[in-house]
Design a protein around this motif. Structure first.
Motif, PDB file in Angstrom:
ATOM      1  N   GLY A 272      40.812  45.759  49.697  1.00  0.00           N
ATOM      2  CA  GLY A 272      41.479  47.052  49.873  1.00  0.00           C
ATOM      3  C   GLY A 272      41.767  47.759  48.561  1.00  0.00           C
ATOM      4  N   HIS A 273      41.771  46.998  47.478  1.00  0.00           N
ATOM      5  CA  HIS A 273      42.102  47.569  46.164  1.00  0.00           C
ATOM      6  C   HIS A 273      40.926  48.300  45.528  1.00  0.00           C
ATOM      7  N   PHE A 274      39.722  47.774  45.734  1.00  0.00           N
ATOM      8  CA  PHE A 274      38.556  48.319  45.039  1.00  0.00           C
ATOM      9  C   PHE A 274      37.798  49.348  45.879  1.00  0.00           C
ATOM     10  N   GLN A 275      37.203  50.290  45.187  1.00  0.00           N
ATOM     11  CA  GLN A 275      36.387  51.298  45.840  1.00  0.00           C
ATOM     12  C   GLN A 275      34.988  50.736  46.133  1.00  0.00           C
ATOM     13  N   GLU A 276      34.248  51.486  46.943  1.00  0.00           N
ATOM     14  CA  GLU A 276      32.885  51.080  47.290  1.00  0.00           C
ATOM     15  C   GLU A 276      32.032  51.001  46.019  1.00  0.00           C
ATOM     16  N   GLY A 277      31.196  50.004  45.955  1.00  0.00           N
ATOM     17  CA  GLY A 277      30.345  49.804  44.781  1.00  0.00           C
ATOM     18  C   GLY A 277      30.763  48.612  43.953  1.00  0.00           C
ATOM     19  N   VAL A 278      32.040  48.213  44.098  1.00  0.00           N
ATOM     20  CA  VAL A 278      32.544  47.020  43.423  1.00  0.00           C
ATOM     21  C   VAL A 278      32.362  45.836  44.365  1.00  0.00           C
ATOM     22  N   THR A 279      31.801  44.743  43.843  1.00  0.00           N
ATOM     23  CA  THR A 279      31.564  43.550  44.668  1.00  0.00           C
ATOM     24  C   THR A 279      32.618  42.497  44.368  1.00  0.00           C
ATOM     25  N   VAL A 280      33.361  42.117  45.417  1.00  0.00           N
ATOM     26  CA  VAL A 280      34.344  41.048  45.317  1.00  0.00           C
ATOM     27  C   VAL A 280      33.766  39.819  46.002  1.00  0.00           C
ATOM     28  N   SER A 281      33.742  38.698  45.294  1.00  0.00           N
ATOM     29  CA  SER A 281      33.121  37.477  45.815  1.00  0.00           C
ATOM     30  C   SER A 281      34.079  36.301  45.690  1.00  0.00           C
ATOM     31  N   ARG A 282      34.008  35.422  46.685  1.00  0.00           N
ATOM     32  CA  ARG A 282      34.737  34.150  46.571  1.00  0.00           C
ATOM     33  C   ARG A 282      33.721  33.061  46.245  1.00  0.00           C
ATOM     34  N   MET A 283      33.928  32.441  45.114  1.00  0.00           N
ATOM     35  CA  MET A 283      32.970  31.439  44.665  1.00  0.00           C
ATOM     36  C   MET A 283      33.291  30.073  45.247  1.00  0.00           C
ATOM     37  N   ALA A 284      34.565  29.669  45.200  1.00  0.00           N
ATOM     38  CA  ALA A 284      34.997  28.375  45.720  1.00  0.00           C
ATOM     39  C   ALA A 284      36.501  28.281  45.595  1.00  0.00           C
ATOM     40  N   GLY A 285      37.125  27.525  46.477  1.00  0.00           N
ATOM     41  CA  GLY A 285      38.559  27.282  46.360  1.00  0.00           C
ATOM     42  C   GLY A 285      39.369  28.555  46.204  1.00  0.00           C
ATOM     43  N   ASP A 286      40.105  28.632  45.108  1.00  0.00           N
ATOM     44  CA  ASP A 286      40.958  29.805  44.848  1.00  0.00           C
ATOM     45  C   ASP A 286      40.370  30.682  43.745  1.00  0.00           C
ATOM     46  N   GLU A 287      39.060  30.653  43.603  1.00  0.00           N
ATOM     47  CA  GLU A 287      38.386  31.415  42.552  1.00  0.00           C
ATOM     48  C   GLU A 287      37.617  32.599  43.145  1.00  0.00           C
ATOM     49  N   PHE A 288      37.845  33.763  42.542  1.00  0.00           N
ATOM     50  CA  PHE A 288      37.167  34.985  42.962  1.00  0.00           C
ATOM     51  C   PHE A 288      36.456  35.594  41.757  1.00  0.00           C
ATOM     52  N   ASN A 289      35.324  36.241  42.019  1.00  0.00           N
ATOM     53  CA  ASN A 289      34.612  36.995  40.985  1.00  0.00           C
ATOM     54  C   ASN A 289      34.466  38.441  41.423  1.00  0.00           C
ATOM     55  N   ILE A 290      34.560  39.331  40.476  1.00  0.00           N
ATOM     56  CA  ILE A 290      34.426  40.767  40.764  1.00  0.00           C
ATOM     57  C   ILE A 290      33.366  41.350  39.841  1.00  0.00           C
ATOM     58  N   LEU A 291      32.433  42.081  40.430  1.00  0.00           N
ATOM     59  CA  LEU A 291      31.384  42.765  39.674  1.00  0.00           C
ATOM     60  C   LEU A 291      31.766  44.233  39.542  1.00  0.00           C
ATOM     61  N   LEU A 292      31.951  44.673  38.310  1.00  0.00           N
ATOM     62  CA  LEU A 292      32.323  46.068  38.020  1.00  0.00           C
ATOM     63  C   LEU A 292      31.118  46.780  37.414  1.00  0.00           C
ATOM     64  N   PRO A 293      30.436  47.628  38.152  1.00  0.00           N
ATOM     65  CA  PRO A 293      29.233  48.286  37.619  1.00  0.00           C
ATOM     66  C   PRO A 293      29.570  49.556  36.839  1.00  0.00           C
ATOM     67  N   ASN A 294      28.623  49.974  36.031  1.00  0.00           N
ATOM     68  CA  ASN A 294      28.666  51.297  35.380  1.00  0.00           C
ATOM     69  C   ASN A 294      29.980  51.568  34.647  1.00  0.00           C
ATOM     70  N   LEU A 295      30.337  50.684  33.746  1.00  0.00           N
ATOM     71  CA  LEU A 295      31.570  50.881  32.981  1.00  0.00           C
ATOM     72  C   LEU A 295      31.344  51.839  31.825  1.00  0.00           C
ATOM     73  N   SER A 296      32.396  52.559  31.495  1.00  0.00           N
ATOM     74  CA  SER A 296      32.311  53.469  30.352  1.00  0.00           C
ATOM     75  C   SER A 296      32.763  52.789  29.062  1.00  0.00           C
ATOM     76  N   SER A 297      33.596  51.716  29.210  1.00  0.00           N
ATOM     77  CA  SER A 297      34.066  50.994  28.026  1.00  0.00           C
ATOM     78  C   SER A 297      34.594  49.632  28.445  1.00  0.00           C
ATOM     79  N   LYS A 298      34.726  48.734  27.465  1.00  0.00           N
ATOM     80  CA  LYS A 298      35.300  47.414  27.729  1.00  0.00           C
ATOM     81  C   LYS A 298      36.766  47.546  28.117  1.00  0.00           C
ATOM     82  N   ARG A 299      37.424  48.521  27.565  1.00  0.00           N
ATOM     83  CA  ARG A 299      38.831  48.746  27.885  1.00  0.00           C
ATOM     84  C   ARG A 299      39.015  49.012  29.372  1.00  0.00           C
ATOM     85  N   GLU A 300      38.028  49.637  29.991  1.00  0.00           N
ATOM     86  CA  GLU A 300      38.098  49.907  31.428  1.00  0.00           C
ATOM     87  C   GLU A 300      38.167  48.601  32.218  1.00  0.00           C
TER      88      GLU A 300
END
Length: 309
Positions: free
Chosen positions: A221-249
Motif C-alpha cells: 500500500g505504501h509504494f506506487q505502481e512500478g515498484v516491486t516488493v518481494s518476499r525472499m524468505a522468513g522476515d526478509e523483503f526486497n524492494i526494486l526501485l526503478p528509474n532513480l534520479s539520485s542515490k539520495r532518493e
C-alpha cells in the motif's frame, strides 16, 4: 415370389429383410444409448447451427434441459468473453478443414462462466455439403484454475502473494536491460524485520505468519505502481526501485520504510510492534547482477544495524 421378395430365413420386402431392419433398429438403439450415457457433453446441430440433439451430460454441465436447448442455437451459451473474430476464425476453420479444437468460455443457465475444451466436426453428405455439426467437450474450469494456481505460486510467495525470488530476479534482469539501454540506474532495498523471532517465540508461528502478511500489505500500500516488493524468505523483503534520479532518493525511501513500520500491528486483537533495518545497493555502482546487488544490500543492512547498536 416376385422381384426381391423371398424367404431366406426372414421375410424380405424390397431390398431389406425384416431381420436386417431389426438389426438396424437395434444398432440405432445402441448408438442412442451410447450418445445419451456418454460421460462427456455431446451436441448435434444441423448445417445452420440449430441444435438437434444433446445428451444428459450436456444438460448436467450447462444446466439447460433438452427442451430448453433443442431447436435453439448454441450461442445461447455464449459467455461474451470472446471477440466476434474468434468465432469467425472458428467457423472458417470448420468450413475449410472440417474440424475445430480449442478452449471456449461459455455460460451456464445460472449465469456462471465455465471453460470448456471442445472438439467440433463437420459432417458432409454425399454431395460434399455440410449437413451436420457434432461437438464433444469437457468442462476444464477447475483444471484451468488449478493450473493457474500452480503457475501463480511458481512466481509468488505462498504466504503473502508477493513476487518470490524467481519473479524478483526476472524483474531485476528486465530493469538491468532498461538501465543499460537508457543509461539510467536503479536501487535494491533489503528490509529485515527486527524482533520477528521474539514474536514467533512469544505468540506462536500462526501470529508470526499473520504479521508477515500484515507487513506485506502495508508495504504494497505504501509504494506506487512500478515498484516491486518481494518476499525472499522468513522476515526478509526486497524492494526494486526503478528509474532513480539520485542515490539520495533511495536513502529517503529507506528512511520512509523505517517510519512505516513504527506504527504497531494489530494481530488477533493484540498490539505487536516490530521495527526494520534496511540496506541499499545501486545499479551499476554496487554490482551488475542480482547476486552482487543483493550481497551489497545485505552488507549495507548489517552495517546500518551495527551503527544503531
Amino acid at each position: 415370389m416376385k422381384g426381391d421378395q423371398k424367404w431366406p430365413g426372414g421375410f424380405e420386402t424390397g431390398r431389406k429383410s425384416i431381420s436386417t431392419i431389426r438389426q438396424d433398429e437395434e444398432l440405432l438403439y445402441l448408438v442412442a444409448i451410447a450418445f445419451e450415457t456418454a460421460p462427456n457433453p455431446l451436441l448435434l446441430t444441423n448445417a445452420n447451427g440449430t441444435v438437434l440433439l444433446v445428451n444428459q451430460a450436456f444438460c448436467e454441465v450447462t444446466g439447460f434441459s433438452k427442451e430448453e436447448i433443442v431447436g435453439k442455437n448454441p450461442r445461447l451459451l455464449s459467455s461474451g468473453r470472446h471477440h466476434p473474430h474468434f468465432y469467425q476464425r472458428m467457423w472458417d476453420k470448420l468450413t475449410k478443414e472440417g474440424e475445430f479444437q480449442g478452449e471456449i468460455w461459455n455460460r451456464r443457465k445460472t449465469g456462471e462462466l465455465f471453460l470448456e475444451y471442445i472438439s467440433i466436426r463437420a459432417v458432409r453428405g454425399e454431395n460434399g455439403d455440410i449437413q451436420y455439426y457434432t461437438a464433444a467437450f469437457s468442462d476444464i474450469t477447475e483444471q484451468k484454475k488449478h493450473q493457474e494456481k500452480i503457475k501463480y505460486y511458481a512466481y509468488h510467495d505462498y504466504l503473502t502473494g508477493l513476487p518470490n525470488r524467481l519473479l524478483f530476479q526476472q524483474k531485476v534482469e528486465e530493469q538491468i536491460r532498461v538501465a543499460q539501454k537508457e543509461h539510467t540506474f536503479f536501487a535494491l532495498l533489503f528490509l529485515d524485520l527486527n524482533g520477528f523471532k521474539h514474536v514467533n517465540d512469544t505468540f506462536g508461528h500462526d501470529v508470526g505468519d499473520q504479521l508477515i502478511q500484515a507487513v506485506a500489505k502495508r508495504l504494497q500500500g505504501h509504494f506506487q505502481e512500478g515498484v516491486t516488493v518481494s518476499r525472499m524468505a522468513g522476515d526478509e523483503f526486497n524492494i526494486l526501485l526503478p528509474n532513480l534520479s539520485s542515490k539520495r532518493e533511495a536513502e529517503k525511501v529507506a528512511d520512509d520504510l523505517i517510519r512505516l513500520l513504527e506504527s504497531p500491528f494489530i494481530i488477533d486483537q493484540t498490539e505487536i510492534a516490530v521495527s526494520g533495518s534496511t540496506g541499499i545497493s545501486i545499479y551499476p555502482d554496487d554490482g551488475g547482477d542480482l547476486k552482487a546487488l543483493l550481497k551489497r544490500a545485505d552488507f549495507s543492512m548489517y552495517q546500518e544495524k551495527g551503527k544503531r547498536k
